[in-house]
Design an enzyme around this catalytic site. Sequence first.
Site, PDB file in Angstrom:
ATOM      1  CB  CYS A  36      -0.050 -17.174 -12.941  1.00 45.00           C
ATOM      2  SG  CYS A  36      -0.310 -16.746 -11.215  1.00 45.00           S
TER       3      CYS A  36
ATOM      4  N   GLY B 259      -2.239  -9.833 -14.619  1.00 48.16           N
ATOM      5  CA  GLY B 259      -2.144 -11.284 -14.615  1.00 48.16           C
ATOM      6  C   GLY B 259      -3.457 -11.986 -14.921  1.00 48.16           C
ATOM      7  CG  LEU B 260      -3.604 -14.816 -17.337  1.00 48.15           C
ATOM      8  CD1 LEU B 260      -2.960 -15.971 -18.086  1.00 48.15           C
ATOM      9  CD2 LEU B 260      -4.737 -14.211 -18.152  1.00 48.15           C
TER      10      LEU B 260
ATOM     11  CB  THR C 208      -3.753 -16.540  -8.738  1.00 49.90           C
ATOM     12  OG1 THR C 208      -2.873 -17.333  -7.918  1.00 49.90           O
ATOM     13  CG2 THR C 208      -4.244 -15.347  -7.938  1.00 49.90           C
TER      14      THR C 208
ATOM     15  CB  ALA D 293      -0.850 -14.656  -2.242  1.00 51.56           C
TER      16      ALA D 293
ATOM     17  N   GLY E 267      -0.609  -7.002  -3.204  1.00 55.44           N
ATOM     18  CA  GLY E 267       0.775  -7.265  -2.802  1.00 55.44           C
ATOM     19  C   GLY E 267       1.191  -8.693  -3.082  1.00 55.44           C
TER      20      GLY E 267
ATOM     21  CG  HIS F  34      -5.524 -15.294  -3.027  1.00 58.66           C
ATOM     22  ND1 HIS F  34      -4.156 -15.407  -3.191  1.00 58.66           N
ATOM     23  CD2 HIS F  34      -5.914 -14.294  -3.841  1.00 58.66           C
ATOM     24  CE1 HIS F  34      -3.741 -14.505  -4.061  1.00 58.66           C
ATOM     25  NE2 HIS F  34      -4.790 -13.815  -4.474  1.00 58.66           N
TER      26      HIS F  34
ATOM     27  N   GLY G 119       0.872  -9.312  -7.049  1.00 59.13           N
ATOM     28  CA  GLY G 119      -0.066  -8.514  -7.835  1.00 59.13           C
ATOM     29  C   GLY G 119      -0.186  -7.140  -7.213  1.00 59.13           C
TER      30      GLY G 119
ATOM     31  NE  ARG H 251      -4.722 -11.336  -9.085  1.00 60.36           N
ATOM     32  CZ  ARG H 251      -4.748 -12.130 -10.151  1.00 60.36           C
ATOM     33  NH1 ARG H 251      -3.960 -11.875 -11.183  1.00 60.36           N
ATOM     34  NH2 ARG H 251      -5.546 -13.177 -10.191  1.00 60.36           N
TER      35      ARG H 251
END
Length: 377
Positions: free
Chosen positions: A271, A142-143, A145, A247, A245, A147, A234, A140
């Site tokens: 992020c 971005g930076l 993250t 989160a 998708g 989960h 993402g 994805r």
Amino acid sequence: MAPLRLQHLHLPSIHPHYVPYSLANRVQELLRRQHLDFKDSLSSSSSASNASPPPSPPPPTLISFTPAPIFTLGRRQTAPLTPAEAARLTAPLLISPLSSPSPSPSTPSAPSAQLTNDASTSSNSTGAISTTPRLLHSPRGGLTTYHGPGQVVLWPILDLHPLHGAYRTFSVKCYARLLEETTIGTLGKGFGIEAFTTEDPGVWVRRLQQQQQHQRDREERDREDGLAKIAALGVHLRRHITALGTALNVDMPGPEDVNERTNPWARFVACGLTGRGVTSIVDELAARGGQSVDRLLRLRQGAGGHQGQSTREAEVAGVWAGELARHIGLEEGDEGVEVAGKGEVIRLMEGLLADAVGEHDELQEERSYLERIKEAH
């Protein structure tokens, strides 16, 4: 012919046994491959001299799950983590059983916490577990993250340019907006939480105490002050077939918890957005003094929700699935969704692991999870 419905596969979890991210990705890649093979078969049949009946297209599908703790690094993370940064992210994390089961006549109570087969995970008598988060590079944007437990991850598998015309067509930009609108609709209709987008990625809310202060001092305060992210987005595409998708935070530690031992968000700048916090459905409902998330989910069950889905995260995923079905042009709400049974989902994962290859520790984690879920099932 029966109307097309969104297929919803919820990968089950019971504390302290959460879905390995790598196993969820195996399910995602299987379904994605089915869409790509269908596209290839159409090309082959159109060039063949003797025409044969066209194959049936794979249905649009949603995978939802609550993952074992993991930090993912996006494509914008061009500089490698230093050893100190990596060690900070992967330090042992204490996970409490935050997400209570949604009471339902057909929902068994979750077993008490116990030692798992994974050597990186241990538990104590309170049900809290100490586990080592994984670290993964993700396709994805971005930076960095996070989960983990208390969150529901939602991965639609769709063809953005469906040749069969069974549901709407989307551009890449419109698909990102679809994920945002589906999440905003879920929060608003399901839980009465007003959410919105900003110039930064994801779905946001304004913390209630900050909102009141903002109204008093609107001429003196930054308009964006007090925002907190409630959902991260993402996307990855391959020949217009979607992966990854949303989160959505259901019940996770908030910014008040600055202890890195218990709050993964305290270990990094989510992020890359300095000065912005994270929040969850449970926190926002508590701040507003309204009904609890469990009460709202019980009301939904009484109105025809997915009884038997054992966790808050699973129930929230059910609300999100109904919103997604509506937005892509299928029947609205539960009428547009077909939920796979837990046994069917377990058999699918078993089949994927039968001949799976990968890192030894990763496969051991996946097989340990599946054995525990089968015992509970």
